[in-house]
Design an enzyme around this catalytic site. Structure first.
Site, PDB file in Angstrom:
ATOM      1  N   SER A 197      -6.116   4.846  -3.956  1.00 19.98           N
ATOM      2  CA  SER A 197      -4.789   5.420  -4.168  1.00 19.98           C
ATOM      3  C   SER A 197      -4.912   6.726  -4.957  1.00 19.98           C
ATOM      4  O   SER A 197      -5.735   7.580  -4.598  1.00 19.98           O
ATOM      5  CB  SER A 197      -3.933   4.365  -4.890  1.00 19.98           C
ATOM      6  OG  SER A 197      -2.593   4.726  -4.940  1.00 19.98           O
ATOM      7  N   ASP A 221      -0.857   1.076   5.917  1.00 20.60           N
ATOM      8  CA  ASP A 221      -0.610   1.577   4.559  1.00 20.60           C
ATOM      9  C   ASP A 221       0.006   2.975   4.650  1.00 20.60           C
ATOM     10  O   ASP A 221      -0.478   3.827   5.387  1.00 20.60           O
ATOM     11  CB  ASP A 221      -1.947   1.615   3.794  1.00 20.60           C
ATOM     12  CG  ASP A 221      -1.782   2.103   2.360  1.00 20.60           C
ATOM     13  OD1 ASP A 221      -0.636   2.221   1.887  1.00 20.60           O
ATOM     14  OD2 ASP A 221      -2.822   2.357   1.705  1.00 20.60           O
ATOM     15  N   HIS A 263      -1.089  -1.736   0.807  1.00 14.56           N
ATOM     16  CA  HIS A 263      -1.739  -0.703  -0.009  1.00 14.56           C
ATOM     17  C   HIS A 263      -2.725  -1.290  -1.016  1.00 14.56           C
ATOM     18  O   HIS A 263      -3.526  -0.569  -1.599  1.00 14.56           O
ATOM     19  CB  HIS A 263      -0.668   0.108  -0.750  1.00 14.56           C
ATOM     20  CG  HIS A 263      -1.210   1.249  -1.553  1.00 14.56           C
ATOM     21  ND1 HIS A 263      -2.021   2.218  -0.997  1.00 14.56           N
ATOM     22  CD2 HIS A 263      -1.095   1.578  -2.868  1.00 14.56           C
ATOM     23  CE1 HIS A 263      -2.359   3.090  -1.936  1.00 14.56           C
ATOM     24  NE2 HIS A 263      -1.819   2.720  -3.077  1.00 14.56           N
TER      25      HIS A 263
END
Lengths: 514, 514
Positions: free
Chosen positions: A301, A357, A411
C-alpha cells in the site's frame, strides 16, 4: 465523507492501443456525464460512469463467481491440514539469485510462477506484514505510533525468527506532514513522540541465509496503511520534482519520505536520511569484507509507494548496487519520467497486484466510503504511471476466500500473501500444496469462508492490552523499558558502530549490559 | 431497520397526577402528529414527538452537562488509585438481613443509600454480569450460546471466587422462540445445541457467607442481552395470562421463560421448570437442616424481565419463602394485576435504573437504530407497568463518564454497577471513596473519559480465542472436556442428588473422578 477531487488517469503502458482505450473511456465518461443524464445527481452519474469504467478496465469489481476450484472437504481440512508444516524446506538459490532478484525482469519466472521466486516473494511480504503486526495502533497508549517491540525482539515475537535476517535499524517518519489521516497519533498529552510514527526498518541477512541466497541481502520494509479508505482522499493531485531530471512523484508520498524537523525527537533527520544512512553503512561494511551485496525494498500500500521512492534514491546514490522492489497493492507514485529514470538506474520492480484491489488504481480513482463504490476523480491533470513488472492475482482463484465485494479484504496484505502462496499460473487453479496458514488471511479482515471457522479480524491482544494488577484493577501495563523507543540510544549506537566498525547489534548488547 | 409497531404506555405508578400527565402526553402526541404537520414524513413527526415526550418524561436524553463533580487529578489518579483495593472489608449483616432483603421495601435505606445495601446490590449485580462475561458469543464456535466454563470454574475464572457463593445449576432456555434476534446461534451445522442458550444459573451461599448475611441465600442470575437495540423490536405487543388471576405478562418474555420441546437436548424442560426444580430442591435441602432460607433473583435488561417472572412463580409455588428481585435496566414486564399479585405474594423488587437508559421505558418506546433516536410505538392498547421500588441513577453524577449520548453505554450493566458504587444520595456528588475498578465500565462500551486511558470494549480474548498450534497454524482450540455442556450429566446428577440426598457438587466430583 467528502469526495476527493483527485485526478484520474490510467497509463499502465504507453502502447497505442491502451491510449486509445483510455480515450474511449474518457469519451464515454463525458458522454454520460454531460450529455445523457445532465439532470441526475452527481453520485448517480459517477456511479454509472464507474460501472462502465470498471468494465472497460477489467477491474472485475462485480461479485465474482466461484469457478474452477478443486472441491475441499472441510471436515478433512480441519483434521489433516492443521497438522502439516506451514512452510516447505528451503532450497539453496545461491546460483540463481540474480534471476530471483530480477536480472532479467523476472522474465519466464512469473507465469508459471517459479517456486523459488514464490517463496522469496512471500519472505519479503512477511517483512512488510511485520510492520503492521508490531505496530501500536492504540490511541490511548502513550506509545501509539511506535513499534511494540525493540528491533532485537521483533522477528522472534512475531514468529519470524526463522527468516534468516536481523533488524539493524528502525525508521521513523514525520506523522504530521500534510496528510493528517495517514498516520497514527496518541490522544494523550505525554507521549513517546508527538511528531513521528514508526515507519519501517532495515534488516540484513545473517551468514546462513546469505549462503543460501548467494549474497548479503539488505532489506528495507516500509509500513503502509491498513484500510484503503484511510488515505485515498488525502492523496493530493500534485506532482513534485524528485532528483534533477523531469522525474516527479506524488507530493504526499514524497513529503512523508523527506520531512524532518530539528525540534522533534525522531525526525531530526527524515525517513529518507535515516534509511539511506543505514543502507550506506551496511553496504560499505559488507563490501569492505569483500561480499556481494543486494538491496531489496518491500512495502504494502502506502509502504509500496515509499519503497519506490527509496529505491530511486538508493540506486541514484550508491553505485553498482543491485536494487529491487517487491511491492504489494501499491498505488502509482510518479510520472513517466520517474518510471523511465528508475528503469535507467536499473531498479527492478515487481508489483504484486490483486485484480480486485482498488489501491493500485490510485491516484485516479477514489473510494467513496459511504456509498461503498469507486468514483473517478476529476479531470486529467498530471500523469501517474506504474513502474516495473506486474504479478496479477485474482481473489476468485482461492477456494478459501468468500465471494462478494470486500474492499478492505481485497487490499489486505495477508490476502496478497495467501494468493501468492496459491498462485501457479494464470491458467491454473489454486495450488493444492500451498502450505501457508490460511487462517492468517482473517487477521485484520473478513475474507475466509465460514467453513474454516476462523473469526474475522482476529489478530488482537487479550483485553486490548489491559492486565489485572495485584490489587484487582485493570491497568495498562508499563512497556518493557527495552521496548520503549529511544532516539539517543539509536544515534549513539550508530556513531559507535561507525567509529568502531562493530556490528550494531554487538554495540547495543554492550550498552544494554551496562 | 423497520420501525416496530409496539405500543406505547407509561405507568410508573397509578397515582392520578401521573395519569393526567400521561393524558397530556398523548394529547400532545395526537396534536402534533395528526394536526400540526400532517404532510411531513413519519420519522419527522415521530422525532419531534419524541423530543416533547422525552422532555415531559424527564428522560434527560439531551447531552448532559458536566455538573457538580469534584475535580480529579488524573495523574494522581493513575499513580495512587490503581494501588488501592477494589472492595471494602465485608461487614457482618446477619442481624439486619431482612432490611437488606426489603422487609420494609428498603424504606429509608435508599436515599441516602445504606453502605451495606450498596455492597449487596453490587454483589447481586456481579452475579448478573457473570452471565455476560462467561457467555460464548462466537458464532463460529460450535459452543456458541453456551457458557465457556463449567459451573465449578465460573466464579473463579471471572475473579469472583471471593463472593461466598457456589453455583449449583445452569439454566437453559429455548433459543428459537418467536424472537429470533434475542439469542445467539452458531453458524455451524454441528453444535452443542441447535435449540438452546445458556440463560443463567442458580447459586447458593456457602457457610461463611451464610453466617455473614444471616441466612442461606439462594441466588438466581438471569442473562440479558447486551445491546438495547438487539431486542426492542422483537418485543411483541401481546400480554398473556400468567397464573390464575388477571395477571398478564409480555408474550415474548413468557415464551422464553416457559418454552420446552422433547426433541431438544437442553430444553426437554423449560427454563422455568429447570430453575424451579433446583430452587425447590435447595430450599428443601436447607430447610431440612433447620436453616433460614431466602431467594434473591437478579438480572439485567431482558434478564431483569425473566427475574420478575421467576419471582412470581417462586413466590406462588414455595410457601413462606422471602423472595426479592434486584434488577438492572429492566423493561416493563406485565400489567397492573401482575404487579399487584407480586405485591400480594410478598415479592420485593428493587429496580435499579439509569435515568438516561431507554430500556426501562420499554415496551412503549422503541429505539430506531438507523436514526439513533427514540420513537413511540403506536397507540395505547395494553398497559405495561413497572413493579417495586426504584433506585434511580444518573450518568451525569460520575466524573469518570463521558458526556454525550451513548445508548449502549447508558444501558450497560457495568455502567450501572459503577454508578451504584458511586451513589450516595440524590443530592450529593459521586462517592469519593468508591472503590470498584472504574476500568470495568469500558468492558463492552465506550463510556470512560479519555484521561483514564482505558480502551473501549476491551473485554476480549487474545486473538479471538485462536491459538498457534505446534505446526505454526492458528486454530480454534478444543474446549476443555469438563467445560463442554452435557445435559445428561446434569440430569444424572440431579437424580442422584435427590435420591441420595447428596450435595450436587459432591456427586459431580464423584462422577468426574471415575
Amino acid at each position: 465523507m467528502a469526495l476527493s477531487t483527485m485526478i484520474y488517469n490510467h497509463l499502465p503502458t504507453t502502447s497505442q492501443p491502451i491510449m486509445n482505450k483510455l480515450s474511449k473511456i474518457h469519451g464515454l465518461a463525458h458522454q454520460q456525464v454531460v450529455l445523457d443524464r445532465p439532470q441526475t445527481k452527481t453520485s448517480n452519474r459517477v456511479s454509472s460512469l464507474t460501472e462502465s469504467l470498471s468494465h472497460l478496465l477489467h477491474l472485475h469489481l462485480e461479485t465474482p463467481p466461484r469457478t474452477n476450484i478443486h472441491q475441499i472437504n472441510w471436515n478433512l481440512y480441519g483434521e489433516e491440514k492443521l497438522s502439516t508444516p506451514t512452510t516447505s524446506p528451503k532450497e539453496v538459490i545461491a546460483q540463481n539469485w540474480q534471476d530471483m532478484h530480477a536480472s532479467s525482469n523476472w522474465e519466464s519466472l512469473l507465469d508459471p510462477l517459479h517456486p523459488w521466486l514464490r517463496r522469496e516473494i512471500i519472505k519479503y511480504g512477511e517483512f512488510a506484514q511485520a510492520t503492521y503486526d508490531a505496530f501500536d495502533f492504540d490511541s490511548h497508549s502513550e506509545y501509539c505510533g511506535s513499534c511494540r517491540y525493540n528491533r532485537h525482539k521483533l522477528f522472534e515475537t512475531l514468529g519470524l525468527s526463522g527468516n534468516g535476517y536481523k533488524v539493524s535499524k528502525y525508521i521513523y517518519a514525520m506523522s504530521h506532514v500534510n496528510m493528517p489521516q495517514w498516520l497514527e497519533r496518541s490522544k494523550l498529552a505525554e507521549t513517546w513522540s508527538k511528531d513521528s510514527n514508526w515507519m519501517g526498518y532495515v534488516a540484513v541477512s545473517d551468514d546462513e541465509e546469505t549462503r543460501r541466497i548467494g549474497r548479503r541481502d539488505i532489506v528495507v520494509a516500509w509500513r503502509g496503511t491498513v484500510a484503503p479508505t484511510e488515505w485515498y482522499e488525502d492523496l493530493q493531485r500534485k506532482l513534485e520534482p524528485i532528483g534533477h531530471g523531469d522525474a516527479k512523484a506524488e507530493h504526499g508520498f514524497l513529503s512523508l519520505y523527506t520531512s524532518k524537523k530539528d525540534s522533534t525527537r525522531y525526525n531530526k533527520s527524515s525517513a529518507s536520511e535515516q534509511v539511506m544512512k543505514e543502507v550506506t553503512r551496511l553496504v560499505e561494511l559488507y563490501r569492505e569484507k569483500g561480499e556481494e551485496v543486494s538491496l531489496t525494498i518491500t512495502g504494502h500500500s502506502l509502504g509500496g509507494a515509499l519503497a519506490l521512492l527509496n529505491a530511486y534514491e538508493a540506486a541514484s546514490t550508491i553505485p553498482n548496487l543491485p536494487v529491487s522492489v517487491i511491492s504489494f497493492g501499491a498505488p502509482r507514485v510518479g510520472n513517466i519520467a520517474f518510471r523511465d529514470e528508475l528503469h535507467q538506474l536499473g531498479v527492478k520492480t515487481l508489483r504484486v497486484v490483486i485484480k480486485q484491489d482498488v489501491v493500485p488504481w490510485m491516484p485516479g480513482l477514489v473510494f467513496n466510503e459511504s456509498l461503498q463504490k469507486l468514483e473517478i476523480t476529476g479531470t486529467l491533470g498530471w500523469v501517474y504511471t506504474h513502474v516495473g513488472t506486474e504479478l496479477k492475482l485474482d481473489v476468485r482463484s482461492s477456494p478459501y476466500l468468500k465471494r462478494g465485494l470486500n474492499w478492505p479484504g481485497f487490499h489486505s496484505l495477508e490476502t496478497y500473501l495467501h494468493l501468492v502462496d496459491g498462485f501457479v499460473s494464470t491458467s491454473s487453479t489454486f495450488r493444492e500444496e500451498a502450505r501457508r496458514d490460511v487462517a492468517l488471511v482473517n487477521k485484520a479482515c473478513d475474507m475466509l469462508v465460514d467453513e474454516l471457522r476462523i473469526p474475522h479480524c482476529w489478530y488482537q491482544l487479550p483485553n486490548k492490552g489491559l492486565v489485572c494488577n495485584a490489587h484487582g484493577r485493570w491497568v495498562k501495563p508499563k512497556r518493557d523499558p527495552e521496548d520503549i523507543p529511544s532516539p539517543h540510544m539509536q544515534e549513539n549506537i550508530n556513531v559507535h558502530a561507525l567509529e568502531a566498525g562493530m556490528q550494531t547489534q554487538d554495540v547495543l548488547e554492550t550498552l544494554l549490559s551496562v
